[in-house]
Design a protein around this motif. Sequence first.
Motif, mmCIF file in Angstrom:
data_model
loop_
_atom_site.group_PDB
_atom_site.id
_atom_site.type_symbol
_atom_site.label_atom_id
_atom_site.label_comp_id
_atom_site.label_asym_id
_atom_site.label_seq_id
_atom_site.Cartn_x
_atom_site.Cartn_y
_atom_site.Cartn_z
ATOM 1 N N GLU A 94 0.796 -1.225 0.000
ATOM 2 C CA GLU A 94 0.000 0.000 0.000
ATOM 3 C C GLU A 94 0.831 1.279 0.000
ATOM 4 O O GLU A 94 0.264 2.375 -0.021
ATOM 5 N N CYS A 140 2.451 2.922 -2.140
ATOM 6 C CA CYS A 140 2.273 3.838 -3.278
ATOM 7 C C CYS A 140 0.808 4.082 -3.605
ATOM 8 O O CYS A 140 0.502 4.695 -4.639
ATOM 9 N N ARG A 141 -0.070 3.622 -2.751
ATOM 10 C CA ARG A 141 -1.502 3.723 -3.060
ATOM 11 C C ARG A 141 -1.945 5.174 -3.196
ATOM 12 O O ARG A 141 -2.707 5.521 -4.100
ATOM 13 N N ASP A 142 -1.476 6.038 -2.298
ATOM 14 C CA ASP A 142 -1.905 7.434 -2.303
ATOM 15 C C ASP A 142 -0.814 8.390 -2.758
ATOM 16 O O ASP A 142 -0.899 9.601 -2.505
ATOM 17 N N SER A 190 2.651 8.954 -5.844
ATOM 18 C CA SER A 190 3.440 8.500 -6.987
ATOM 19 C C SER A 190 4.851 9.061 -6.826
ATOM 20 O O SER A 190 5.141 10.155 -7.325
ATOM 21 N N HIS A 202 3.132 -2.758 -7.715
ATOM 22 C CA HIS A 202 2.671 -1.940 -6.597
ATOM 23 C C HIS A 202 3.037 -0.456 -6.686
ATOM 24 O O HIS A 202 2.510 0.340 -5.894
ATOM 25 N N CYS A 203 3.920 -0.081 -7.610
ATOM 26 C CA CYS A 203 4.274 1.337 -7.714
ATOM 27 C C CYS A 203 4.522 1.727 -9.172
ATOM 28 O O CYS A 203 5.548 2.352 -9.486
#
Length: 313
Positions: A55, A57-59, A61, A149-150
């Motif tokens: 998670e 890199c979820r919110d 970049s 994931h990123c």
Amino acid sequence: MRMFVKFLCASVLLLLTALFLLGKVRHTAELSPLLAKDYRRISPFTYRYLLNQPEVCRDRSPFLVFLVPVAPHQEEARQAVRRTWGAPRRDTLTLFFSGLPEEGLLSPLQRALEKEGQQYADIIQMNFMDSYQNLTIKTMMMMKWLAAHCPNGSYAMKVDSDIFVNVFHLIRRLRSSPRVAFITGSVIRDGSPRRDPSTKWYLSEKLYHEDSFPPYLSGAGYVFSTDLAGRILWASRFVRVIPLEDVYVGLCLRVLGVRPVYSHSLPLFRNLFEIRKLEYDRCIFAKLIIVNRFKPSELLHVWEDFSKGQADC
């Protein structure tokens, strides 16, 4: 006469383009996927993450993701990186990638690693033995993690934990660098396999039959646009695994037709990815991107001075 010269130049250009494309077609046609039993060892789908940070890199970049391969016992090195160039910043993200300790999953070292991972949320561990021979597999798992994931990060840097990274200079240079199919570092163009079984870098003719390596980047530290992570994973289906991770990435780049870019300064063409160990000099280090071989205590000492005064050089 001018028309003839223009026609001749255009003809030569078309011929060169045709030869280039023909070569690319022939090269692509010669590719054949590895047999399932050979690909299984390098395939990222063979392995799984025991510790993961899916998670992070979820919110966000991040502009630059540091991918740092470490052994489970290298807690001191991880702390030094966290307190120096790998410290949390708006533009960067630092993650440590490890395999299994020799003592196994029930060992005190494993429990300590899990506790550290919970505290800092920056450790990713895979379920294969952490060893030099498995570094290529670790690198492919790093590529898999980045692609999965990123993917919206701009750049990534595979960098060892004993490296000094001038993150300030690196980010400045990357602001004007290509965002696609870009990989840079210290390019090695004259590499060849070592056939002496007593050396750490031994490579048998059975495992690698060519007499030389394609251009590749020193594994101490190299930077690439994040789109290459998934593409290198794809190319690995055609490249038999060898225990030299930097050469292996170079072989994958050859499959992709991507040429690594040598990173140097003008006008002296000095290598910015210095893979030797240098005595610390603030103003020399301010003009480089990496310098090799620092103990954790040395890295902390150098960074304390550098981070405060590098702008004065």
